[in-house]
Enzyme design. Structure first.
Site, PDB file in Angstrom:
ATOM      1  N   HIS A   1       0.847  -1.201   0.000  1.00  0.00           N
ATOM      2  CA  HIS A   1       0.000   0.000   0.000  1.00  0.00           C
ATOM      3  C   HIS A   1       0.879   1.247   0.000  1.00  0.00           C
ATOM      4  CE1 HIS A   1      -4.146  -1.615   1.412  1.00  0.00           C
ATOM      5  NE2 HIS A   1      -3.580  -2.409   0.539  1.00  0.00           N
TER       6      HIS A   1
ATOM      7  N   TYR B   1      -9.492   5.703   6.720  1.00  0.00           N
ATOM      8  CA  TYR B   1      -9.713   6.136   8.110  1.00  0.00           C
ATOM      9  C   TYR B   1     -10.731   7.269   8.054  1.00  0.00           C
ATOM     10  CZ  TYR B   1      -5.490   3.633   9.646  1.00  0.00           C
ATOM     11  OH  TYR B   1      -4.539   2.669   9.950  1.00  0.00           O
TER      12      TYR B   1
ATOM     13  N   PRO C   1      -5.362   1.170  18.364  1.00  0.00           N
ATOM     14  CA  PRO C   1      -5.055   0.617  17.036  1.00  0.00           C
ATOM     15  C   PRO C   1      -5.012   1.637  15.897  1.00  0.00           C
ATOM     16  CG  PRO C   1      -7.286   0.038  17.688  1.00  0.00           C
ATOM     17  CD  PRO C   1      -6.662   0.694  18.869  1.00  0.00           C
TER      18      PRO C   1
ATOM     19  N   LYS D   1       0.142   0.612  15.033  1.00  0.00           N
ATOM     20  CA  LYS D   1       1.518   0.593  15.538  1.00  0.00           C
ATOM     21  C   LYS D   1       1.824  -0.556  16.510  1.00  0.00           C
ATOM     22  CE  LYS D   1       3.402   3.720  13.222  1.00  0.00           C
ATOM     23  NZ  LYS D   1       3.476   2.909  12.006  1.00  0.00           N
TER      24      LYS D   1
ATOM     25  N   TYR E   1       3.488   6.833   9.826  1.00  0.00           N
ATOM     26  CA  TYR E   1       2.678   5.662   9.467  1.00  0.00           C
ATOM     27  C   TYR E   1       3.546   4.547   8.903  1.00  0.00           C
ATOM     28  CZ  TYR E   1      -1.540   3.104   8.313  1.00  0.00           C
ATOM     29  OH  TYR E   1      -2.532   2.151   8.277  1.00  0.00           O
TER      30      TYR E   1
HETATM   31  C1  PHB Z   1      -6.692  -3.955  10.573  1.00  0.00           C
HETATM   32  O1  PHB Z   1      -6.655  -4.272   9.382  1.00  0.00           O
HETATM   33  O2  PHB Z   1      -7.135  -4.732  11.435  1.00  0.00           O
HETATM   34  C2  PHB Z   1      -6.222  -2.605  10.976  1.00  0.00           C
HETATM   35  C3  PHB Z   1      -5.653  -1.779  10.029  1.00  0.00           C
HETATM   36  C4  PHB Z   1      -5.234  -0.508  10.398  1.00  0.00           C
HETATM   37  C5  PHB Z   1      -5.371  -0.101  11.705  1.00  0.00           C
HETATM   38  C6  PHB Z   1      -5.916  -0.930  12.654  1.00  0.00           C
HETATM   39  C7  PHB Z   1      -6.353  -2.196  12.293  1.00  0.00           C
HETATM   40  O3  PHB Z   1      -4.968   1.161  12.043  1.00  0.00           O
END
Ligand code: PHB
Ligand code: APR
Length: 389
Positions: A72, A200, A292, A296, A384
């Protein structure tokens, strides 16, 4: 029994350390409280920094990740219907790899079994002894029989609820914690991901995240009160609420289906200092937790393992304990930066019960600023994809 490094906990931290050590001819035993199937049943995040991916390659466990993981090069941030992209490649030259922690842990277990590394499952009453001396040892029970492992070092990789952190006396240990007033309700569904990059999403109804595991397995989350019960969230209710929190074009193209997993996880920021006590070294969730947002958790566990592994190699190959002496300091410096980033992303994207109108304006303005300002995007991208080790 005697080993060089006794690793408590067979999650990603313990298994990764075990494989790296094995490659260097350093003997380690992994003690795991549960079974392999239990550990593999846990659904966790799935975004890997390139630093972690390199560590997995070094450990010889990256073939499936390299073949099946998704590269990605950016992510989408949205504020109601206003969407913009953070271009990781442009700002850092580096992508992230989307590959589920469950699959990664399976690869680590397979590699460990294949290479003959010793893992003892179902251990009970693990006790760390004499960590402040040069001859530490670990005792545990298996099927009611007491066992003892003498070792040079103990790696406490036993997660947030393990024994390792608590073995450091209260007089030495200092804990820092922030608990957030909501959780993440997450589902897995055997449907194609709605977007080829993660989204997000901040919205008037709260946070939502679009993620994925593979071409036909999607992972979606919404922010939810911790008092909510899973049974009250039917699939229909989840999809309805989810669609209201993502931009309209995403809601319109989302393919829904029965969910195959559904759970609510609390959000917490937590750090325990120091990460070393004598010959005991804490790694991963045993020492720190991040919310989450920003993915990280696993990556910060990996950077701990990087520092500890380097210190152990230096000790065994060069008889130099400088890396081990500096372990806590080096690991914590990076941990705190990941804590800051995760806390910031969480603050930026969620609705807080006590948010005032002023707070909401600040959040919206921060999102506008991020949308319009290349430097702000660059800062997000750098964090990130992962700060350097
Ligand atoms: C996930 O795919 O479970 C996931 C991805 C990004 C995040 C948190 C969880 O920031
Ligand atoms: N004795 C032996 N094993 C134990 C004990 C104990 N007393 N207590 C806990 N364990 C085991 C748990 O059963 C678990 O398998 O330690 C393991 C710890 O694994 P994780 O909790 O997954 O922690 P860690 O390996 O540090 O993984 C990093 O990053 O994405 C985040 O939280 C996510 O799991 C992830 C973490």
């Amino acid at each position: 029994m005697r080993t060089q490094v006794c690793i408590i906990g067979g999650g990603p931290s313990g298994l990764l350390l075990g494989q790296l050590l094995l490659k260097q001819g350093i003997d380690a035993v992994v003690l795991e409280r549960k079974t392999r199937d239990y550990v593999l049943g846990r659904i966790r995040a799935g975004v890997l920094e390139v630093g972690m991916a390199d560590l997995l390659r070094q450990a010889g466990v990256a073939n499936r990740m390299d073949a099946e993981g998704f590269i990605h090069e950016g992510t989408i941030i949205s504020n109601n219907n206003d969407q913009f992209r953070i271009d990781f490649k442009k700002h850092t030259g580096t992508p992230v790899i989307v590959y589920g922690q469950t699959e990664l842990t399976r690869d680590l277990y397979d590699a460990r079994e294949h290479s003959g590394g010793k893992t003892i499952f179902n251990v009970e009453n693990v006790v760390i002894n004499d960590a402040k001396t040069e001859s530490p040892y670990v005792t545990y029970q298996l099927d009611g029989i007491e066992h003892r492992i003498d070792c040079d070092f103990i790696a406490g990789c036993d997660g947030f609820h393990g024994v390792s952190r608590k073995s450091i006396p209260n007089t030495v240990r200092k804990e820092f914690e922030k608990v957030y007033p909501f959780g993440w309700l997450g589902v897995l569904s055997e449907t194609p991901p709605v977007s080829h990059e993660l989204i997000y999403s901040n919205s008037d109804r709260g946070f939502a995240l679009c993620s994925m595991r593979n071409a036909n397995l999607s992972r979606y989350y919404i922010q939810a009160p911790l008092t909510d019960k899973i049974v009250d969230w039917s699939d229909n209710l989840f999809w309805d609420e989810f669609k209201r929190r993502v931009p309209e074009n995403i809601a319109d193209t989302l393919i829904t289906g029965p969910t195959i997993e559904k759970s609510i996880a609390p959000l917490r920021s937590f750090v325990s200092e120091p990460m070393r006590w004598g010959r005991l070294f804490l790694c991963g969730d045993a020492a720190h937790i991040v919310p989450p947002t920003g993915a990280k958790g696993l990556n910060t566990a990996a950077s701990d393992i990087h520092y500890l592994f380097a210190g152990l190699v230096q000790y065994y190959k060069e008889r130099d304990d400088a890396g081990l002496e500096l372990y806590s300091e080096k690991a914590l410096a990076r941990v705190w930066k990941a804590e800051r980033f995760s806390w910031w992303m969480t603050s930026l994207l969620h609705r807080f019960p006590d948010q005032t109108d002023f707070d909401l304006k600040m959040q919206a303005t921060e999102l506008d600023f991020l949308r319009d300002n290349e430097s702000a995007q660059s800062v997000l991208a750098e964090n990130y994809v992962g700060l350097p080790y």
